[in-house]
Design an enzyme around this catalytic site. Sequence first.
Site, PDB file in Angstrom:
ATOM      1  CG  HIS A   1      15.477  54.859  13.381  1.00 40.17           C
ATOM      2  ND1 HIS A   1      16.116  55.744  12.547  1.00 40.17           N
ATOM      3  CD2 HIS A   1      14.327  54.569  12.769  1.00 40.17           C
ATOM      4  CE1 HIS A   1      15.373  55.977  11.488  1.00 40.17           C
ATOM      5  NE2 HIS A   1      14.272  55.275  11.607  1.00 40.17           N
ATOM      6  CB  CYS A   2      19.012  58.269  16.189  1.00 41.87           C
ATOM      7  SG  CYS A   2      17.228  58.375  16.358  1.00 41.87           S
ATOM      8  CB  ILE A   3      23.752  57.225  17.340  1.00 44.82           C
ATOM      9  CG1 ILE A   3      22.879  57.871  18.432  1.00 44.82           C
ATOM     10  CG2 ILE A   3      25.178  57.755  17.427  1.00 44.82           C
ATOM     11  CD1 ILE A   3      22.720  59.365  18.325  1.00 44.82           C
TER      12      ILE A   3
END
Length: 434
Positions: A270-272
């Site tokens: 979900h983040c990088i």
Amino acid sequence: MKDALLERIRSREAQVAVVGLGYVGLPLALRFSECGFRVIGIDTDAERVAQLARGETCIARYQNSRIAQAVKRGFRPTMSFAEARNADAILICVPTPLTAQREPDLSHVRAAADALAPQLRAGQLVSLESTTYPGTTEEEIVPRIEKGNLRIGRDCFVCFSPEREDPGNARFPTHAIPKILGGITPQCVEVGLALYGAAIDRVVPVSSTRTAEMVKLLENVHRAVNIGLANEMKIICDRMGIDVHEVIRAAATKPFGFVPYWPGPGLGGHCIPIDPFYLAWKARAYGVHTRFIELAGEINAAMPLWVLGKVADALNARGKSVRGSRILVLGVAYKKNVDDLRESPALELMRLLAEKGARVSFSDPHVPELRWAVHDEVPTRGSELTSEILEKQDLVLIATDHDAFDYALVLKNSRLIVDTRGRYLEPAANVVKA
Ligand SMILES: NC(=O)c1ccc[n+]([C@@H]2O[C@H](COP(=O)([O-])OP(=O)(O)OC[C@H]3O[C@@H](n4cnc5c(N)ncnc54)[C@H](O)[C@@H]3O)[C@@H](O)[C@H]2O)c1
């Protein structure tokens, strides 16, 4: 107001409401419950709420027993935002994805803030935890609170405190990961420090919510850029006939000034792959072009196609084409030892291979079945990892190197392996690194 709230936090009379019970919100809710707070969880997903209320987990790594114990202690998942009125602290942990045009999609944050706004009253702390661009707390949360005639810093308190959860990393449970905290006023910081300090070993205050928002983005941009560099080094090493993993392992023996980042088949989670674009988008409004972010994004996004080329070359060298070849993809989660499929490059690889006519299947001990088909020709059910199944494959593609795989079995029984994770340290006739 402030002193009364501080006293309720200190005495553990305070009720904590966590909005969004996903990878970030659920462990936070459990932690506050384990620290003696009364906790409710508000989520719009009826199935998730019902599951958690039964004491069952919705995220594999949080055991049923931990959730059941929290439920016994009074943890109550609900879909009703009206319940936020009784809460003393409201922690917002909803998703912050990208739109189809790869721009920030704050719809979940706005929807949660809109639903909470009529419930807010004096004496509450509201803390946003979702990763987002600098300015979000001031632009999206503050005006909705002030509309209700609440004065921030006197009647109620507003913070931004980004989550730093590392899924699958057992070394750092929620309480052991220092938390950054920025407040709208010094009073907001004081209340935020008291609340988070009751559950997290170390809370690091910064001068504003915008700074706290930027800290989280720097952390994720730093990873994305360095992984981009590792992926570029991989391409260079491949051309030069050098093993990039050996290079990085050796460089990492330097006791200062070098941090190892590893190449792979592309970014996931979900983040990088997402968060850096929150910053790139906001920076454009200030006339700044974020070249490192864009370049790393370009290199990382090209990785599945690069791996596809290596698969085609490896088959070609054995007189085979991708079309018609049986290819077993090992690991579909976006990183090792988790069941999270979000943005997983393995799914993209399966789709690309199937489009080229390969007969693709997958095996993943953490993901026995996909909830949706990546391609009409790819089964949604995973395969067992047996010598018989391995022997039937023309190629085995290691996309995610879960520890649960038997790599000796794979090496012994596979005709050809394409290893995108550097799992096999020693050269072998049937292993191609990609
Ligand atoms: N997953 C991670 O490892 C990680 C790590 C650090 C930060 N973050 C950030 O934390 C935030 C949450 O991510 P996540 O991984 O927990 O997401 P998630 O998808 O696992 O969970 C989000 C939850 O919020 C619920 N939800 C959505 N809209 C809602 C609304 N309007 N009201 C109430 N509930 C709502 C969803 O039903 C879901 O249960 C994101 O901003 C993410 O970037 C995630």
